[in-house]
Structure formats: structure tokens, C-alpha cells
Write a protein that holds these residues in place. Structure first.
Motif, PDB file in Angstrom:
ATOM      1  N   ARG A 151      19.651  81.440  39.528  1.00 19.76           N
ATOM      2  CA  ARG A 151      20.874  82.209  39.713  1.00 19.76           C
ATOM      3  C   ARG A 151      20.547  83.679  39.959  1.00 19.76           C
ATOM      4  NH1 ARG A 151      24.958  82.335  34.846  1.00 19.76           N
ATOM      5  NH2 ARG A 151      24.216  80.164  34.736  1.00 19.76           N
ATOM      6  N   ILE A 152      19.514  84.182  39.276  1.00 17.55           N
ATOM      7  CA  ILE A 152      19.109  85.578  39.463  1.00 17.55           C
ATOM      8  C   ILE A 152      18.662  85.814  40.907  1.00 17.55           C
ATOM      9  CG2 ILE A 152      17.339  87.279  38.851  1.00 17.55           C
ATOM     10  CD1 ILE A 152      17.484  86.124  35.976  1.00 17.55           C
ATOM     11  N   ARG A 153      17.877  84.883  41.449  1.00 14.32           N
ATOM     12  CA  ARG A 153      17.415  85.027  42.848  1.00 14.32           C
ATOM     13  C   ARG A 153      18.600  84.984  43.819  1.00 14.32           C
ATOM     14  NH1 ARG A 153      13.101  81.827  40.846  1.00 14.32           N
ATOM     15  NH2 ARG A 153      14.157  79.904  41.501  1.00 14.32           N
ATOM     16  N   ALA A 154      19.548  84.084  43.557  1.00 15.48           N
ATOM     17  CA  ALA A 154      20.728  83.971  44.431  1.00 15.48           C
ATOM     18  C   ALA A 154      21.562  85.243  44.384  1.00 15.48           C
ATOM     19  CB  ALA A 154      21.564  82.767  44.015  1.00 15.48           C
ATOM     20  N   HIS A 155      21.751  85.803  43.191  1.00 15.57           N
ATOM     21  CA  HIS A 155      22.525  87.040  43.052  1.00 15.57           C
ATOM     22  C   HIS A 155      21.808  88.213  43.717  1.00 15.57           C
ATOM     23  CE1 HIS A 155      25.644  85.284  40.808  1.00 15.57           C
ATOM     24  NE2 HIS A 155      25.105  85.316  39.604  1.00 15.57           N
ATOM     25  N   ALA A 156      20.475  88.226  43.646  1.00 16.33           N
ATOM     26  CA  ALA A 156      19.714  89.303  44.282  1.00 16.33           C
ATOM     27  C   ALA A 156      19.945  89.303  45.788  1.00 16.33           C
ATOM     28  CB  ALA A 156      18.231  89.159  43.964  1.00 16.33           C
ATOM     29  N   ALA A 157      19.874  88.131  46.394  1.00 12.81           N
ATOM     30  CA  ALA A 157      20.103  88.011  47.835  1.00 12.81           C
ATOM     31  C   ALA A 157      21.533  88.422  48.193  1.00 12.81           C
ATOM     32  CB  ALA A 157      19.842  86.573  48.284  1.00 12.81           C
ATOM     33  N   GLU A 158      22.460  88.055  47.340  1.00 10.90           N
ATOM     34  CA  GLU A 158      23.873  88.393  47.562  1.00 10.90           C
ATOM     35  C   GLU A 158      24.087  89.910  47.522  1.00 10.90           C
ATOM     36  OE1 GLU A 158      28.137  87.586  45.274  1.00 10.90           O
ATOM     37  OE2 GLU A 158      26.427  86.261  44.910  1.00 10.90           O
TER      38      GLU A 158
END
Length: 329
Positions: free
Chosen positions: A79-86
């Protein structure tokens, strides 16, 4: 109006145009992306509030001249990686990350947008920056601890509970990939401490329960809870299980002691977020991360909960109590 007066008026207005444009530019809405690896709970919100307070003191108010986009990872690496990209896709003026997994994810997502570390453990050892004095690249910010702190935790745990003969260092390999540096730092601990240290990797609550149950199985077990996003999210469970199994434990966050932890030693995380605002301010005003040295904590605090000590059957020595910044009775 004469022709001369009209030309003078027109000239004065023209001269004022650049100033008006400059004022509009300085007041334009700036965007900040804030990635919090921890949960969206009272503790997580308190850290966000500390950052906002620091920014407000410097003239930046959310909703007026800045817009803060906040994402919480809840201790989940994916989830952290997904939020970073977002957040990177929103093209903010600056990014702020809470801890190691946040900074790693943001670094993978961008090499151009400035990134401010709010509370990262030993970023040089982790390869996040070239050096503290000259970070290089697009990352700078504030350290939480260096890995030599682990030895101090062990020494304090042994001082508080002399019966501890073996201690487990609990961490999540997903959110604390630098755990091996923690373990290596134990080599510097004096042999007189006489405590065997083992790694206790955990990825879910079931594994946390197994670690505490195993420590309680034989006398002399102790626990070290370093600053890790997973540990931050699950600290209420860790505190409860340590009490339930009567395992002496030392934590990094002073707030844990107020919730029933035996003792803690470390910097104030809220202070780290407030101080981070100064670098966000400087970057918004044109500074480059590579030119801003990484700053270290200015104060470490020792907190002890005597009520928990009594429940565990631990007699805290007066010498340790005298050094404490806070004693909860």
C-alpha cells in the motif's frame, strides 16, 4: 487629464505590473505530498498535526497557500508503494515521507521531486543519502535514530530488569529491510551486559503473538521494539502481549509508555515532524535538497512506567529513575 499626466499614469501602472505578478506567484497554491507509512489513527494524525503546526509557524497554511495531500500506508509495504506512485503522479512541489519504507517508495517513484525525510533511521547506512553533510540527489531531512541506539536499549533493559538473559529484536522485514544493521550494532555492546540477542522477524499479528509467547516460555526473556512502521501500527498489541506474558520490553517511543509499556528511550517524533517543516519551507522558497544537510535529533528522552514495572515484578533501580525524563506512577 493632459497627455503628459496620462503617460505618467500609464507608466506607473506598467511599473506596478511586475510587482503584482510577483505577489500572485508567491501566493499561488503550492502542493505537498505527505506519505505516512503508519496508520491513520490518533498517533498518525498527531504527527501530521505537528508538521502542519511547523508549517503554519513559517507562514504556510493548509487550504490557503498550500494543499497537503496525505496518504497513510498502515504498515503495509504494498500500500505504501501504491500511495507513493499516486502522490508522485500529482506532481507536488515537495514530498514528505514518514519513515524508511516511505522514502524508499518515493525514491523509486521519482528522482526529480524534492523529498524530505521526517524521521528516518540512519539514512547514510541505508544508502538513502550520500552523507549527512552533503545528501546529494533529491532527498534530505531529519534522522530519528542511528543504529548505535540499539546497544543503549539493550543496556537500559538489562539495567531495569537484571534477570533478562536473552532479548528478541522485533521488526518487520517488509518495512524495516535494514534490520541486519540493527543486529550488527549489538557487536558494540559491552560483553558485561551478558544478554543473548536474537532476531524476531514478524509480518502479521499472529507472528507477534508467537514471539511473545516464546519469550515467556523460559525465564529471562526480554523484548526490544525498535522504530519500525509495522511496530508503530501494532504497538498496542505488543504492549498488551508483553504485559500479558510478563516480558520486560523497551520501546523507541515515549508515547508507548503512557499506554502501558515498561520503558522507552528515543527522540520525540512530533519534534521531528515540526522540524521537518523548516526544510519544506526552504525547498518551497527555492532551496535544493542536495544543499540541505541531514539533521539529527537534538534530544533523547527516557520514560518509565512504574505501574507496569510492578505488574511485571520488576524493581527499577534508583539510578535509572534519576535519569528518566518522565516517570509514570
Amino acid at each position: 487629464m493632459t497627455r503628459r499626466d496620462f503617460i505618467t499614469l500609464l507608466g506607473g501602472a506598467a511599473a506596478a505590473w511586475p510587482l503584482a505578478v510577483q505577489a500572485q506567484q508567491s501566493e499561488r497554491m503550492r502542493r505537498i505530498g505527505l506519505l505516512m507509512g503508519v496508520a491513520d489513527d490518533r498517533e498518525g494524525q498527531a504527527r501530521v498535526t505537528a508538521l502542519k503546526q511547523g508549517l503554519q509557524e513559517l507562514g504556510w497554511t493548509d487550504g490557503r497557500n498550500i494543499q497537503i495531500e496525505t496518504r497513510f500506508g498502515g504498515g503495509d509495504a504494498g500500500r505504501i508503494r501504491a500511495h507513493a506512485a499516486e502522490l508522485v503522479a500529482l506532481a507536488p512541489d515537495v514530498l514528505v515521507g514518514n519513515a524508511t519504507p516511505d522514502i524508499r517508495a518515493l525514491r523509486q517513484a521519482t528522482s526529480s521531486i524534492p523529498i524530505v525525510m521526517a524521521a528516518v533511521n540512519d539514512p547514510v547506512e541505508q544508502g538513502l543519502v550520500s552523507s549527512l553533510a552533503h545528501p546529494g540527489g533529491n532527498i534530505t531531512g531529519f534522522m530519528f535514530i542511528d543504529f548505535q541506539m540499539v546497544g543503549k536499549w539493550l543496556e537500559m533493559l538489562k539495567e531495569a530488569a537484571p534477570g533478562v538473559a536473552r532479548a528478541a529484536l522485533m521488526f518487520s522485514p517488509d518495512t524495516a529491510p535494514h534490520y541486519y544493521v540493527y543486529l550488527r550494532s549489538f557487536e558494540a555492546v559491552p560483553r558485561s551486559t551478558a544478554v543473548e540477542v536474537t532476531a524476531a522477524p514478524v509480518r502479521d499479528t499472529a507472528e507477534v503473538e508467537k514471539v511473545l509467547a516464546k519469550l515467556a516460555r523460559d525465564p529471562g526473556g526480554g523484548l526490544i521494539v525498535p522504530p519500525d512502521v509495522f511496530n508503530a501500527v501494532h504497538h498496542p498489541l505488543v504492549i498488551r502481549l508483553a504485559q500479558q506474558h510478563r516480558v520486560p520490553a523497551v520501546y523507541a517511543w515515549r508515547t508507548s509508555v503512557a499506554e502501558g509499556a515498561l520503558m522507552s528511550y528515543g527522540p520525540d517524533p512530533y519534534d521531528s515532524f515540526r522540524r521537518s517543516a523548516s526544510y519544506v519551507d526552504r525547498i518551497l522558497k527555492g532551496a535544493k535538497p542536495a544543499d540541505l544537510p541531514v539533521q539529527q535529533p537534538t534530544k533523547f528522552e527516557l520514560a518509565i512506567n512504574l505501574k507496569t514495572a510492578k505488574a511485571l515484578g520488576v524493581q527499577i533501580p534508583d539510578t535509572l529513575l534519576a535519569r528518566a525524563d518522565e516517570v509514570i506512577e
